[in-house]
Design a protein around this motif. Sequence first.
Motif, short mmCIF file in Angstrom:
data_model
loop_
_atom_site.label_atom_id
_atom_site.label_comp_id
_atom_site.label_asym_id
_atom_site.label_seq_id
_atom_site.Cartn_x
_atom_site.Cartn_y
_atom_site.Cartn_z
N PHE A 176 42.02 51.42 31.75
CA PHE A 176 41.33 50.59 33.21
C PHE A 176 41.46 51.43 34.22
N SER A 177 40.33 51.10 34.63
CA SER A 177 40.61 51.77 36.15
C SER A 177 40.57 51.12 36.97
N HIS A 178 41.66 51.85 38.43
CA HIS A 178 42.14 51.35 39.83
C HIS A 178 40.70 50.57 40.48
N ALA A 179 39.56 51.81 39.94
CA ALA A 179 38.50 51.21 40.62
C ALA A 179 37.60 50.10 40.60
N ASP A 180 38.43 49.74 39.18
CA ASP A 180 37.80 48.36 38.70
C ASP A 180 38.59 47.24 39.03
N GLU A 181 39.62 47.25 39.13
CA GLU A 181 40.51 46.08 39.42
C GLU A 181 40.52 46.11 40.44
N THR A 182 41.14 44.40 41.07
CA THR A 182 40.15 43.92 41.91
C THR A 182 42.02 42.81 42.10
N ALA A 183 42.69 42.59 42.95
CA ALA A 183 43.46 41.79 43.08
C ALA A 183 44.04 41.17 44.98
N THR A 184 43.63 39.48 44.21
CA THR A 184 43.87 38.76 45.84
C THR A 184 44.96 38.18 45.63
N PRO A 185 45.78 36.73 46.74
CA PRO A 185 46.75 36.16 46.66
C PRO A 185 45.77 34.98 45.90
N GLY A 186 46.89 35.04 44.57
CA GLY A 186 45.85 33.83 43.26
C GLY A 186 45.10 33.74 42.58
N TYR A 187 45.22 35.65 42.91
CA TYR A 187 43.70 36.00 41.64
C TYR A 187 43.89 37.39 41.27
N TYR A 188 43.41 37.52 40.10
CA TYR A 188 43.06 38.90 39.48
C TYR A 188 42.56 39.66 38.57
N SER A 189 41.70 40.73 38.89
CA SER A 189 41.07 41.05 37.31
C SER A 189 40.80 42.44 37.32
N VAL A 190 40.00 42.84 36.06
CA VAL A 190 39.72 43.81 36.08
C VAL A 190 38.54 43.96 34.89
N LEU A 191 38.55 44.59 35.03
CA LEU A 191 37.93 45.87 33.85
C LEU A 191 38.95 46.26 32.59
N LEU A 192 38.45 45.62 31.31
CA LEU A 192 38.62 46.16 29.80
C LEU A 192 37.64 47.41 29.11
N ARG A 193 38.05 48.78 29.50
CA ARG A 193 36.71 49.32 29.51
C ARG A 193 36.88 49.87 27.96
N ASP A 194 37.75 49.86 27.22
CA ASP A 194 37.38 49.92 25.70
C ASP A 194 37.03 48.88 25.48
N TYR A 195 36.89 47.75 25.94
CA TYR A 195 36.22 46.67 25.08
C TYR A 195 35.14 45.97 25.66
#
Length: 771
Positions: free
Chosen positions: A135-154
Amino acid sequence: MFDRRTFLRGLSLLPFLRTPDLPLMAQSSAPKSSDDDLTRFVNIFIGTGGHGHTYPGATVPFGMVQLSPDTYNDGWDWCSGYHHSDASIMGFSHTHLSGTGAADMLDFLLMPGTGSAKLVPGSRENPGEGYRSRFSHADETATPGYYSVLLRDYNIRAELTATERVGMHKYTFPASDSSHFILDLAHVIGIDPKVIEWAELKVTGPDTIVGGRSINGWATGRELYFAMKFSKPFASVELFSDDKKVDGRETRGNILKLLVHYQTAAGKPIFVKTALSGVSTEGALKNLESEIPSWDFDGVRRTAHESWRKSLARIRIETKDARQREIFYTSLYHTMVAPTLFDDVDGQYRGMDGKVHQLSKGAHNYSTFSLWDTFRAAHPLYTLALADRVPDFVNCLIRMCEESPAGPPVWPLQAKETGTMTGYHSASVIAEAYVKGFSGIDFAKCYPAMRRRAMDDDYRGMPYYRKLGYIPCDKEEESCSKQVEYSYNDWAVAQIARAAGASADEKLLLQRMHNYRHLFDKSVGFIRPKLENGEWSEPFTSNEMGHSKQWRDYTESDPWQTTFTVQHDVGGYMELFGGRKAFVAKLDKLFTENSQLPPDAPPDIAGMVGQYAHGNEPCHHMAYLYCYASAPQKTQALVRRLLEMEYDNQPNGLAGNEDCGQMSAWYVMSALGFYAVDPVSGNYVFGSPLFDRAEIQLRDKTILRIEVKRTSPADVYIQSITLNGEPYDKIWFRHADIAHGGTIVFTMGGAPSPQFGKTDSTLPPGLPPAN
């Protein structure tokens, strides 16, 4: 005693890996933000680098679920399961510790994938050999109560949110005939699955899995259960024990895993709801249906966001410094992720005795009390900004006193006592609530357990402490730190004795709280180890860890730091140095001495300013000690320096472990302009306010307003104070003075005031006046 710092350090870090040309998949819609929405100032990645040991995933204030990515599960800097230096993710587990120096949790890891399903996570060096994904931190988001990331291999977008007891996942897959999930119950902290006492998995329907496990990790024998429901019926399910496929729909063993298979269409998400329970799978199912009955991911995310918005609004600040505002609200966020809820929606909880108990209506049970750390600033902060939580927290500690075979809680985690760190600071937290006049708490109820610990228990050097007045270093490890902390615990238990009407015990404890003096050697000006025969151990150096190689004499500290850990009798302690001038001179040396430590020093002694270690909690009150010696200007300058240099809005923005909110609580309290050197006294000492204005919502929704008049940010010195419109010349105040609201106005200047805080009548008391 269990030392929380026993984990490996210095593991190699991965080079940054990135797979090009993967499309970014759409995320769920973010909650609408308004100008008064303070969540926008929270940078959750602060503390995920360096030695902060925090996690970036989704939780709600004091929630039972901490749904977060795991990048590794071994080594000291992976106590939370995540480190910002990593470039691949193992999966998403549902429990995490925030900023601790010891590791546990990471329960019930779920990982989506496409292609050939794998049963092992693979290594950080070669993620493709297992179910990991880059994964890349560029594809990662975190705010209070929420997290998102792109799993790049899949090419799978993962999104996480949570309620108090349920974590909700959203996975947006590409088109694939080989999409799948692995549920890995062998995923533990420390890699070795032998710590799993038992595990169980059961497929109970076309879309539902339940199970649980017991772990002999840091918290030996803790057990946790789950219920997991998918938004789409399984195409097929496979169960594995010891990585061998087993027939049927359920299995029990140690190393259990499960694969769920799907066919997916591009852009069509699969949702997963996972509820936790410390009681049973039935309890987890109740929690699931109660808290997330539908599949409205965005609705759950909005509710989590609103919970954080309201919680963070308990303190509002005004400042033109965007960096400091971000640090402040991230710090406030970190003070609200522990303690963690540990009961079911029907009020059942597993107690410290291993039995299932029923709470009275409206009450709650909690876990994850890092008391050695948090009694210093986090719990005092709660008595101000989260006063509605205090009765629940304290009543929970009192129940633990009654239920735990280990006695008063020290570091309880999910119905088990880890016994980590010195002292028994549940006494400090309970006594502080008593002194500050909190209602709805039966303080006398815990006194039998507190009395046994103080008067009778054969507990970690206590018999020597009672018989000799000190703990011999040739008979007990960490004797110097235990000596000082037991003295403080005596002071705290004396308050609980008063609540219980045990006046004779109170009198004895108030005498015994001076026992720290038995280890103060006036000839060298340090607290130092003493042998059972009454002689000082030799040789002695001021930065040593112990008098021999057998064990340390100091807990995560050295003689410099331990010498200034007396919090409850500063006035009397000062006389041991020879008075105020000598005390100030010694304090000056603390902050200017060479910072060199011996090779066997624990890594917690960090954030060094001279021999002061801001990265570890025993030092946190020390900058404020100058106020007791008529030198408040030194406190003001030093506190401002620490606020500026020990915190940053970067992943490596904490000087040491976050420790369940304590590192951040120091910042919050100090930035507001005051600090509780001795929380049990119910008093606060003024420092140097950082912001132009602040409002704190207190009990009964009353407001404490803080206004700061200055012409320049460099104006760090207090010239004068008014309290509720009247001139106030003291450099301390009582909790009772502001418990129901008020206004403190600071007038600041660029040079020390020649008058403010310089007369005896203005100095903080070593002890509060009798009630």
